[in-house]
Design a protein around this motif. Structure first.
Motif, PDB file in Angstrom:
ATOM      1  N   MET A 165       1.503  11.443   2.033  1.00 36.98           N
ATOM      2  CA  MET A 165       0.724  10.360   2.637  1.00 36.98           C
ATOM      3  C   MET A 165       1.449   9.012   2.568  1.00 36.98           C
ATOM      4  O   MET A 165       0.986   8.041   3.149  1.00 36.98           O
ATOM      5  N   ALA A 166       2.566   8.956   1.898  1.00 38.48           N
ATOM      6  CA  ALA A 166       3.325   7.707   1.806  1.00 38.48           C
ATOM      7  C   ALA A 166       3.685   7.242   3.209  1.00 38.48           C
ATOM      8  O   ALA A 166       4.266   7.978   3.997  1.00 38.48           O
ATOM      9  N   GLY A 167       3.286   6.028   3.530  1.00 35.75           N
ATOM     10  CA  GLY A 167       3.590   5.454   4.829  1.00 35.75           C
ATOM     11  C   GLY A 167       2.697   5.923   5.960  1.00 35.75           C
ATOM     12  O   GLY A 167       2.916   5.546   7.111  1.00 35.75           O
ATOM     13  N   ALA A 168       1.674   6.742   5.675  1.00 34.06           N
ATOM     14  CA  ALA A 168       0.778   7.224   6.735  1.00 34.06           C
ATOM     15  C   ALA A 168       0.143   6.040   7.454  1.00 34.06           C
ATOM     16  O   ALA A 168      -0.197   5.028   6.840  1.00 34.06           O
ATOM     17  N   SER A 169      -0.021   6.190   8.744  1.00 33.62           N
ATOM     18  CA  SER A 169      -0.617   5.107   9.532  1.00 33.62           C
ATOM     19  C   SER A 169      -2.139   5.206   9.525  1.00 33.62           C
ATOM     20  O   SER A 169      -2.710   6.285   9.335  1.00 33.62           O
TER      21      SER A 169
ATOM     22  N   GLY B 226       0.820  -1.200   0.000  1.00 33.06           N
ATOM     23  CA  GLY B 226       0.000   0.000   0.000  1.00 33.06           C
ATOM     24  C   GLY B 226       0.851   1.246   0.000  1.00 33.06           C
ATOM     25  O   GLY B 226       2.021   1.220   0.388  1.00 33.06           O
ATOM     26  N   HIS B 227       0.251   2.342  -0.432  1.00 31.98           N
ATOM     27  CA  HIS B 227       0.905   3.657  -0.422  1.00 31.98           C
ATOM     28  C   HIS B 227       1.125   4.099   1.024  1.00 31.98           C
ATOM     29  O   HIS B 227       2.146   4.670   1.363  1.00 31.98           O
ATOM     30  N   SER B 228       0.146   3.803   1.861  1.00 36.40           N
ATOM     31  CA  SER B 228       0.251   4.101   3.285  1.00 36.40           C
ATOM     32  C   SER B 228       0.642   2.808   3.991  1.00 36.40           C
ATOM     33  O   SER B 228       1.340   1.984   3.428  1.00 36.40           O
TER      34      SER B 228
ATOM     35  N   VAL C 119      -9.258  12.125  -0.345  1.00 40.15           N
ATOM     36  CA  VAL C 119      -8.648  12.762   0.817  1.00 40.15           C
ATOM     37  C   VAL C 119      -7.174  12.383   0.969  1.00 40.15           C
ATOM     38  O   VAL C 119      -6.335  13.218   1.271  1.00 40.15           O
ATOM     39  N   PHE C 120      -6.863  11.105   0.748  1.00 40.90           N
ATOM     40  CA  PHE C 120      -5.507  10.596   0.987  1.00 40.90           C
ATOM     41  C   PHE C 120      -4.914   9.972  -0.275  1.00 40.90           C
ATOM     42  O   PHE C 120      -4.178   9.002  -0.195  1.00 40.90           O
ATOM     43  N   GLY C 121      -5.218  10.474  -1.434  1.00 43.65           N
ATOM     44  CA  GLY C 121      -4.831   9.858  -2.696  1.00 43.65           C
ATOM     45  C   GLY C 121      -3.359   9.509  -2.823  1.00 43.65           C
ATOM     46  O   GLY C 121      -2.498  10.128  -2.203  1.00 43.65           O
ATOM     47  N   THR C 122      -3.092   8.515  -3.652  1.00 38.02           N
ATOM     48  CA  THR C 122      -1.713   8.084  -3.885  1.00 38.02           C
ATOM     49  C   THR C 122      -0.898   9.151  -4.607  1.00 38.02           C
ATOM     50  O   THR C 122       0.319   9.049  -4.672  1.00 38.02           O
ATOM     51  N   ASP C 123      -1.568  10.186  -5.110  1.00 35.10           N
ATOM     52  CA  ASP C 123      -0.858  11.290  -5.747  1.00 35.10           C
ATOM     53  C   ASP C 123      -0.303  12.280  -4.718  1.00 35.10           C
ATOM     54  O   ASP C 123       0.330  13.257  -5.082  1.00 35.10           O
TER      55      ASP C 123
END
Length: 166
Positions: free
Chosen positions: A74-78, A39-41, A66-70
């Motif tokens: 947000m990379a690695g967000a928990s 996942g991105h997050s 809200v938290f798009g992969t773009d």
């Protein structure tokens, strides 16, 4: 009159490749010894499905908007961070969270032994809102039954601030 509103949310992630160093995050908890999720997050399908359900109930879009992969930040967000952010959005939109129910679908991990801990961690991230977690397998059917990934399905109830008794 503003009435309570419900929302539904779904999230699906594949397991990381065998041997990956990704840690499984599920229900705002780390699951040592379990295969992680891609996942991105952090790939927490329980938290992500809950976010989707809350955003839906409050009319605020969905996880991707809200938290798009773009969004590189947000990379690695928990899952915890995402739930806290959505809690703020729901409150700002004029709603209080009534409850969130999450159903996890997959062969593993076994949810029962950590169900109460998951519910408490997700509730804490949501400011004390009631959270219930349940789980199901698919008797070997589909990608979850083949052990290729996990799915989360959630419902949420939000109540307008002005609907609350004084």
């Amino acid at each position: 009159m503003n009435l309570p509103r419900t929302g539904i949310g779904v999230d699906v992630h594949a397991y990381a490749p065998e041997g990956s160093d990704r840690v499984l995050m599920l229900g705002c908890l780390e699951w040592p010894g379990e295969r992680g999720i891609e996942g991105h997050s952090d790939g927490d399908v329980a938290a992500h499905a809950a976010c989707n359900a809350l955003l839906s109930a409050a009319g605020l879009g969905d996880l991707g908007s809200v938290f798009g992969t773009d969004r590189p930040e947000m990379a690695g967000a928990s899952g915890t961070q995402m739930l806290q952010h959505v809690l703020g959005m729901v409150d700002e939109a004029g709603f209080l969270i009534g409850n969130v129910a999450v159903q996890l679908v997959g062969k593993r991990p076994r949810i029962g032994p950590r169900r109460e801990e998951m519910q408490a961690a997700m509730s804490l991230a949501l400011g004390g809102a009631a959270v219930s977690v349940s789980a199901a397998t698919t008797d070997g059917l589909g990608f979850t039954g083949r052990g290729e990934g996990l799915a989360g399905i959630a419902t949420a109830l939000v109540v307008p601030h002005d609907h609350l008794p004084t």
